[in-house]
Design a protein around this motif. Structure first.
Motif, short mmCIF file in Angstrom:
data_model
loop_
_atom_site.label_atom_id
_atom_site.label_comp_id
_atom_site.label_asym_id
_atom_site.label_seq_id
_atom_site.Cartn_x
_atom_site.Cartn_y
_atom_site.Cartn_z
N LYS A 136 -56.04 -39.19 -38.28
CA LYS A 136 -55.29 -40.43 -38.01
C LYS A 136 -53.84 -40.15 -37.59
O LYS A 136 -53.24 -40.92 -36.86
CB LYS A 136 -55.26 -41.32 -39.27
N VAL A 137 -53.30 -39.06 -38.13
CA VAL A 137 -51.89 -38.76 -37.88
C VAL A 137 -51.80 -37.53 -36.97
O VAL A 137 -52.58 -36.60 -37.11
CB VAL A 137 -51.20 -38.46 -39.24
N THR A 138 -50.87 -37.57 -36.02
CA THR A 138 -50.64 -36.34 -35.25
C THR A 138 -49.45 -35.61 -35.87
O THR A 138 -48.53 -36.23 -36.39
CB THR A 138 -50.36 -36.63 -33.76
N THR A 139 -49.52 -34.29 -35.79
CA THR A 139 -48.50 -33.48 -36.46
C THR A 139 -47.88 -32.49 -35.50
O THR A 139 -48.58 -31.79 -34.77
CB THR A 139 -49.14 -32.70 -37.63
N SER A 140 -46.58 -32.47 -35.51
CA SER A 140 -45.86 -31.47 -34.71
C SER A 140 -45.36 -30.41 -35.68
O SER A 140 -44.79 -30.73 -36.73
CB SER A 140 -44.70 -32.16 -34.01
N MET A 141 -45.59 -29.15 -35.35
CA MET A 141 -45.11 -28.08 -36.22
C MET A 141 -44.12 -27.21 -35.44
O MET A 141 -44.46 -26.65 -34.41
CB MET A 141 -46.28 -27.24 -36.72
N THR A 142 -42.91 -27.15 -35.97
CA THR A 142 -41.90 -26.32 -35.33
C THR A 142 -42.09 -24.90 -35.83
O THR A 142 -41.59 -24.53 -36.89
CB THR A 142 -40.51 -26.86 -35.64
N GLY B 182 -62.93 -32.64 -43.56
CA GLY B 182 -64.06 -33.18 -42.81
C GLY B 182 -63.71 -33.60 -41.39
O GLY B 182 -64.43 -34.35 -40.75
N VAL B 183 -62.56 -33.14 -40.92
CA VAL B 183 -62.12 -33.49 -39.56
C VAL B 183 -62.35 -32.29 -38.65
O VAL B 183 -61.93 -31.18 -38.96
CB VAL B 183 -60.62 -33.89 -39.57
N LYS B 184 -63.03 -32.53 -37.54
CA LYS B 184 -63.37 -31.42 -36.63
C LYS B 184 -62.17 -31.03 -35.76
O LYS B 184 -61.31 -31.86 -35.48
CB LYS B 184 -64.53 -31.84 -35.72
N PRO B 185 -62.16 -29.76 -35.30
CA PRO B 185 -61.03 -29.32 -34.46
C PRO B 185 -60.79 -30.19 -33.23
O PRO B 185 -59.65 -30.37 -32.81
CB PRO B 185 -61.43 -27.90 -34.05
N ASP B 186 -61.86 -30.75 -32.66
CA ASP B 186 -61.64 -31.57 -31.46
C ASP B 186 -61.17 -32.98 -31.79
O ASP B 186 -60.98 -33.80 -30.91
CB ASP B 186 -62.89 -31.59 -30.56
N GLN B 187 -60.95 -33.25 -33.09
CA GLN B 187 -60.42 -34.57 -33.47
C GLN B 187 -58.95 -34.52 -33.86
O GLN B 187 -58.33 -35.56 -34.05
CB GLN B 187 -61.21 -35.12 -34.67
N ILE B 188 -58.42 -33.33 -34.04
CA ILE B 188 -57.03 -33.25 -34.48
C ILE B 188 -56.08 -33.24 -33.28
O ILE B 188 -56.40 -32.70 -32.22
CB ILE B 188 -56.75 -32.03 -35.38
N GLY B 189 -54.94 -33.86 -33.49
CA GLY B 189 -53.94 -33.90 -32.43
C GLY B 189 -52.59 -33.49 -32.96
O GLY B 189 -52.27 -33.74 -34.13
N GLY B 190 -51.81 -32.87 -32.13
CA GLY B 190 -50.47 -32.48 -32.56
C GLY B 190 -49.92 -31.41 -31.64
O GLY B 190 -50.44 -31.21 -30.54
N THR B 191 -48.90 -30.77 -32.12
CA THR B 191 -48.17 -29.82 -31.29
C THR B 191 -47.73 -28.63 -32.14
O THR B 191 -47.32 -28.81 -33.28
CB THR B 191 -46.88 -30.49 -30.74
N VAL B 192 -47.84 -27.44 -31.59
CA VAL B 192 -47.07 -26.33 -32.15
C VAL B 192 -45.99 -26.00 -31.13
O VAL B 192 -46.23 -26.06 -29.94
CB VAL B 192 -47.90 -25.05 -32.43
N GLN B 193 -44.81 -25.68 -31.62
CA GLN B 193 -43.74 -25.43 -30.64
C GLN B 193 -44.09 -24.20 -29.81
O GLN B 193 -44.13 -24.26 -28.59
CB GLN B 193 -42.41 -25.24 -31.35
N ASN B 194 -44.36 -23.08 -30.46
CA ASN B 194 -44.97 -21.93 -29.80
C ASN B 194 -44.24 -21.50 -28.52
O ASN B 194 -44.87 -21.01 -27.59
CB ASN B 194 -46.44 -22.30 -29.48
#
Lengths: 555, 135
Positions: free
Chosen positions: A155-161, A181-193
Motif C-alpha cells: 500500500k505504501v511506497t518507500t524511498s530509501m536513501t 505476503g507481498v510479492k516483489p512485483d507488487q512493491i513500489g519505491g526507490t533506492v537512491q543507488n
C-alpha cells in the motif's frame, strides 16, 4: 506588431525608465540569482524571439514535457508528500513513520545512519559515535522487519536513501515484503543507488567506479524482470547542490550522471526501454524561486531530448524525467530558526511550480539537529497548505509563457548543454570524476558563494543582516549514540547466535564466486540477507573482491 | 612553535564516517587565502590518524569539521590522544552542526572554539591569528 513592441520598448527605456532611474537609482550594481546568474530589469517578447510553442513547450504529457510529464499533473493527483525520516533504532523510526502516515503523509522515505550508509555493522569500530545518529541503524533483515512492522508494503511506497549498499537494502526490503505476503512485483519505491554523485559530492562510496557500476547494472537487469515497479536509481542533484554547486551545475552533473547510467545499462546488454522508465531524479530546491522553476523545466526538456535522440528510446515513459525534490538543507540557518519555515515554503513552492512528482520539506531545526517531532509536523503541514490552500495546484505549469521564465529556462538549458558536452569530451562522467572536474567546479562555486555572503553581495537574513540577540536554542531531538550502539550490538550478537551459521557461510561463499564472475549479484545478495547475513558481512565480501575507492583530494 | 617562515600551520581534519566536506574545504581554502599553510586530511579519518598527521606535520592548529553528531565522541578522543603524544600546545577548533548545549562541554575539555553554521570565515581566521599571536 513586433516592431511596435520594439519602438515602445525604446521609448520606455529612453524616456520613462531613464527618468525613473534618476529618482530611484538601482539598489545595487548587479542583480543575480542565488547561483550568481545576472538578471535583467525586465523581460519582454524580445527575450524569446521566434518562440516556437510546440518545440519549446508543447502540452503537458507531450514531448519535450517542459510543462510537465503528466497530462493532468496536480489536477489528477497531487505530488507525493514524502518526508525523509529515520533515527535511532528501527523501533523508534517505525513509530515516527506510523505517526507521519497517520498525519497524512503519503509515502515513506528512510534515512539510514552513517555506518549503514557506509556498509558497516553497528559493532564495527568505525561505527563508534555514529550508530542511530543521522538515521536509523539497519544491520540485518531483522531490523528491516521491525522498521516496517505494521506498514503494508503493498500500500505504501518507500524511498530509501542508500547508495553503495543499495542492492543489500533493496534485497532486505524484498524479503520483508515477502514475509508480509507481498510479492516483489507488487512493491513500489526507490533506492537512491546513485554512486556517481557520491564520488562527486556526498562522498559515501565504498567500491571504485567500475565494480560500483556493475552492481548497479545488475540491479537494473534484475529489477526490470523481478521488481518492475521499483525505481532503480534516483539520479541525484540534491547533494551536488548541498556541496555548493550552482543550479546549472546541479542540473548538468546530474544529467551527465544519468547519461553514464543509461550508457552502462546499454553496455551491459540491456535495451534502453527496459530500464529507462525506472530511472528517476532527485533535485534540490533552493531560495531563488524562478531560477529553480527554470531548472526543473529545463531538466525535463533536456532529458527527453537525450533519451529520444541520443539513446533512441522508443517508449514515452523512457523520455520522462520524473523527480523528487527536497528543499535546500544548506539554505537553512542556525540563527532565528523560525525563519526557516518561510525559506522552506518558498523552496517548496518552486518545486511545485516546477512540476515535481514528490516532495520533502525540511524542518526548521535541521541546521541544528535531527528534526524534532513538532518541527517535522510543521514541515509536512507546509506542503499541505501549499497543496490545499494556496491555489498553486489548480492549473498546470502556471509560470509557463512568462517571458522571464521562458528566457531563464532557455538559458539554463543552454548552459547545461555546455557542461554536458564538455563532460562528453572528457570521455563521460566517470572520466570527469577521475580528473576531479565536477568536484573542483563545485568547490569553486561553494567558495564564491561564501565570499559573496561575507562581502554582503548576498544577504541572508539572520546571517549577515537583520541579526538579533539569539534566544536560547529550542530543545532538540538528542540521540545518545552509545545507547543506540549498545542496543544494536546486543540485537546483532543475539542474532548471530541464533542463525544457521553454516548457511550464512555458504551464501557468502556463493556471493564471492558470483562477484568474481559475471553472474547477476542480486539473487546471491537476496539469499544472503534471507539467511540473516548482516550488511557488514555482505559488504566485506564485496569489498575484498572489488577493493575500495581512494579519493583524489582537492580544495 | 616551529612555524616555517612564520606561517601558521593548520590541519583541517574530517573525522568519522560523514562525507559532507563543503565546510572543511571552504575553511581550508579561506585559511590558505589568509596566508596560512593548510593540510587537509581528506575524509573519514580516525582520531588516531588525525593526531598522527598533526604531530608529523607539526601544526599550530587542528580544525575539526564534523556534521554527523558524533562530536562528543570524536573531540575527547582526539584530545586524549594528543595528550598521550605530549602535543598539548596545539589550538583545537571545530565547526559543523554542533548544538549550543554541547559547546561548553567541548570547551571544558580543551577545545578553543566551535564555529557553528553561519559563521564568517573571517571570524575563524581572526580567532586563530589572535590566539597564536606571539607564538
Amino acid at each position: 506588431m513586433n516592431d511596435r513592441i520594439k519602438s515602445e520598448q525604446q521609448r520606455w527605456k529612453n524616456k520613462i525608465a531613464s527618468s525613473a532611474v534618476k529618482r530611484h537609482p538601482k539598489r545595487k550594481e548587479m542583480f543575480t540569482t542565488v547561483s550568481g546568474k545576472p538578471i535583467k530589469n525586465l523581460y519582454t517578447p524580445a527575450d524569446v524571439p521566434d518562440f516556437d510553442y510546440l518545440t519549446k513547450l508543447s502540452f503537458p504529457g507531450m514531448y519535450p514535457f517542459t510543462r510537465g510529464i503528466q497530462a493532468t499533473m496536480y489536477r489528477g493527483r497531487l505530488w507525493t508528500m514524502r518526508q525523509f525520516s529515520g533515527f535511532a533504532t528501527a523501533e523508534e523510526s517505525n513509530r515516527r513513520y506510523r505517526l507521519l502516515l497517520e498525519r497524512g503523509q503519503t509515502g515513506l522515505s528512510v534515512a539510514f545512519d552513517l555506518p549503514t550508509l557506509m556498509g558497516y555493522d553497528s559493532d564495527h569500530p568505525l561505527a563508534m559515535g555514529e550508530v542511530g545518529k543521522c538515521g536509523v541503524a539497519v544491520d540485518t533483515i531483522q531490523d528491516m522487519e521491525t522498521l516496517f512492522n505494521g506498514i503494508p508494503l503493498d500500500k505504501v511506497t518507500t524511498s530509501m536513501t542508500i547508495n553503495a549498499p543499495a542492492a543489500i537494502l533493496l534485497a532486505m526490503y524484498i524479503a520483508v515484503a515477502e514475509k508480509q505476503g507481498v510479492k516483489p512485483d507488487q512493491i513500489g519505491g526507490t533506492v537512491q543507488n546513485d554512486i556517481l554523485k557520491e564520488y562527486i559530492a556526498q562522498k559515501e562510496w565504498i567500491f571504485p567506479p567500475q565494480p560500483s557500476m556493475r552492481i548497479i547494472t545488475d540491479m537494473l537487469a534484475y529489477c526490470s524482470r523481478e521488481v518492475p515497479l521499483w525505481n532503480t536509481i534516483s539520479i541525484s542533484g540534491y547533494h551536488i547542490r548541498e556541496a555548493g554547486s550552482t543550479a546549472v551545475q546541479e542540473l548538468s552533473f546530474t544529467l551527465a550522471d544519468g547519461i553514464a547510467y543509461a550508457q552502462a545499462g546499454i553496455d551491459a546488454g540491456l535495451e534502453i526501454d527496459e530500464f529507462a522508465p525506472r530511472l528517476s531524479f532527485f533535485f534540490n530546491s533552493h531560495n531563488d524561486l524562478f531560477e529553480e522553476v527554470a531548472k526543473f523545466r529545463a531538466a525535463r526538456r533536456i532529458w527527453a531530448k537525450l533519451m529520444k535522440e541520443r539513446f533512441k528510446a522508443k517508449q514515452e515513459r523512457s523520455w520522462w524525467l520524473r523527480f523528487h525534490t527536497q528543499t535546500a538543507g544548506c539554505s537553512l540557518t542556525a540563527q532565528q530558526i523560525e525563519n526557516n519555515i518561510v525559506r522552506v515554503t518558498i523552496q517548496a513552492l518552486a518545486a511545485i511550480l516546477g512540476g515535481t512528482q514528490s516532495l520533502h520539506t525540511n524542518s526548521k531545526d535541521e541546521a541544528l539537529a535531527v528534526p524534532a517531532e513538532e518541527a517535522a509536523t510543521t514541515a509536512l503541514r507546509t506542503q499541505q497548505i501549499l497543496a490545499y490552500e494556496s491555489g498553486v495546484a489548480n492549473t498546470i505549469d502556471p509560470l509557463g509563457g512568462s517571458y522571464f521564465i521562458e528566457k531563464l529556462t532557455n538559458e539554463v538549458e543552454e548552459e547545461a548543454w555546455d557542461y554536458i558536452n564538455k563532460i562528453d569530451e572528457m570521455g563521460g562522467m566517470i572520466a570527469a570524476i577521475e580528473r576531479g572536474f565536477p568536484q573542483k567546479e563545485i568547490m569553486e562555486a561553494a567558495y564564491r558563494y561564501q565570499q559573496a555572503i561575507e562581502k554582503k553581495e548576498k544577504i541572508i537574513v539572520g546571517i549577515n543582516e537583520f541579526l538579533m540577540e539569539e534566544e536560547e536554542q529550542p530543545p532538540f531531538l538528542m540521540i545518545d549514540s552509545e545507547v543506540e550502539r549498545a542496543k544494536q550490538i546486543k540485537k546483532l550478537q543475539a542474532l548471530r547466535q541464533q542463525r544457521n551459521s553454516a548457511k550464512v557461510e555458504e551464501c557468502l561463499k556463493r556471493l564471492r564466486i558470483a562477484a568474481r564472475g559475471k553472474d547477476n549479484l542480486m539473487p546471491f545478495i537476496l539469499e544472503s540477507v534471507k539467511a540473516y547475513a548482516s550488511l557488514g558481512e555482505i559488504i566485506d565480501v564485496l569489498r575484498e573482491e572489488f577493493g575500495e575507492y581512494q579519493e583524489p583530494s582537492v580544495f | 612553535m616551529s612555524s616555517t617562515k612564520g606561517k601558521i600551520r593548520v590541519l583541517i581534519a574530517k573525522p568519522g564516517l560523514d562525507g559532507h566536506d563543503r565546510g572543511a574545504k571552504v575553511i581550508a581554502r579561506a585559511f590558505r587565502d589568509a596566508g596560512m599553510e593548510v593540510i587537509y586530511t581528506g575524509l573519514r579519518q580516525t582520531p588516531e590518524q588525525i593526531v598522527t598527521a598533526a604531530v608529523q606535520e607539526d601544526v599550530d592548529v587542528i580544525g575539526i569539521s564534523i556534521l554527523s553528531g558524533a562530536h562528543l565522541y570524536i573531540f575527547p578522543r582526539i584530545i586524549e590522544l594528543l595528550k598521550e603524544q605530549g602535543a598539548t600546545d596545539m589550538l583545537i577548533i571545530g565547526g559543523g552542526i554542533i548544538p549550543e548545549i554541547d559547546i561548553p562541554k567541548l570547551k571544558q575539555i580543551g577545545v578553543a572554539e566551535i564555529f557553528t553554521p553561519g559563521t564568517h570565515t573571517t571570524k575563524a581566521i581572526e580567532f586563530v591569528k589572535q590566539r597564536l599571536q606571539g607564538k
